[in-house]
Motif scaffolding. Structure first.
Motif, PDB file in Angstrom:
ATOM      1  N   TYR A 148       0.830  -1.205   0.000  1.00 10.43           N
ATOM      2  CA  TYR A 148       0.000   0.000   0.000  1.00 10.43           C
ATOM      3  C   TYR A 148       0.871   1.265   0.000  1.00 10.43           C
ATOM      4  O   TYR A 148       0.550   2.249  -0.674  1.00 10.43           O
ATOM      5  N   THR A 149       1.969   1.241   0.752  1.00 15.11           N
ATOM      6  CA  THR A 149       2.875   2.393   0.752  1.00 15.11           C
ATOM      7  C   THR A 149       3.429   2.630  -0.646  1.00 15.11           C
ATOM      8  O   THR A 149       3.512   3.768  -1.115  1.00 15.11           O
ATOM      9  N   ALA A 157      -2.004   1.739   4.372  1.00 17.15           N
ATOM     10  CA  ALA A 157      -0.713   1.160   4.758  1.00 17.15           C
ATOM     11  C   ALA A 157      -0.526   1.215   6.267  1.00 17.15           C
ATOM     12  O   ALA A 157      -0.148   0.215   6.899  1.00 17.15           O
ATOM     13  N   THR A 181       6.502   4.936   5.782  1.00 17.79           N
ATOM     14  CA  THR A 181       5.195   5.442   5.351  1.00 17.79           C
ATOM     15  C   THR A 181       5.005   6.890   5.773  1.00 17.79           C
ATOM     16  O   THR A 181       4.560   7.735   4.978  1.00 17.79           O
TER      17      THR A 181
END
Length: 218
Positions: A148-149, A157, A181
């Motif tokens: 997700y990051t 994330a 992140t």
């Protein structure tokens, strides 16, 4: 008639320099003997095969013996992954999934492979499947957070990374990835705090150390 008693002569102490020379010569001699013995009986027989190749060799044997066991294909895929032969690794992980749609390790390893090859959308979807099978897998939540990051989905994330940390408190890798992140989000102080926390747990964590040094220079 008296017998003369002669005093016993005590040996003269060996001068320190001579003693050191004796020790050095003795040590050197034993080293040479050890080298000769090692070369003659051990070193020529030592297995110098790279670890990835040994993993592949063993896994291939297991696949041949038990071709319906998905674990054997995951092991084989892991060997190819370590060798950076990603196409063959991908093939083996997919074979494992074809054999058992609910085999969690295959989804986890496949997701990590997709991250390594820059296919972050595929990684996220695959790791979601892993989590559906093993909701308490810290590793799956961690890698989904990383994916997700990479996709720029920072809130998602952080949610996954915090869940991973709940399952594995004290994990320096998770703390570090939370820092990454925050850094991507532009929250520098929060990122610094996470990198410092990782280093408190592991002062030798080079990635966290370099990240903190980089931010301190800004």
């Amino acid at each position: 008639m008296s017998t003369e008693v002669r005093p016993v002569k005590t040996p003269k102490p060996v001068p320190p320099l001579v003693a050191y020379l004796i020790i050095i010569v003795f040590t050197a001699t034993m080293f040479v003997i050890g080298v000769i013995i090692g070369k003659a009986f051990f070193w020529e027989n030592y297995d110098t095969t790279p670890i990835a190749d040994r993993i592949i060799e063993v896994a291939k044997q297991k696949v041949a013996q038990d071709p319906k066991n998905p674990k054997n294909y995951v092991d084989l895929g892991w060997g190819y992954f370590k060798k950076k032969d990603y196409n063959n690794a991908l093939s083996q992980y997919k074979k494992a999934i074809d054999l058992d749609k609910k085999y969690y390790p295959a989804y986890l390893n496949l997701g990590i492979l997709y991250i390594e090859t820059g296919k972050y959308d595929l990684a996220a979807n695959t790791l979601k499947n892993a989590i559906a099978l093993q909701p308490k897998s810290s590793n799956a939540h961690l890698n989904l957070g990383i994916a997700y990051t990479k996709l720029g989905k920072y809130n998602e994330a952080l949610k996954e990374l915090n869940e991973a940390y709940k399952l594995s408190p004290g994990s320096t890798r998770i703390i570090y990835e939370i820092g990454v992140t925050y850094e991507k989000m532009g929250k520098i102080e929060e990122a610094k705090y996470q990198y410092k926390s990782a280093l408190e747990f592991d002062p030798k964590f080079e990635e966290a150390k370099k990240a903190l040094e980089r931010l301190n220079k800004k």
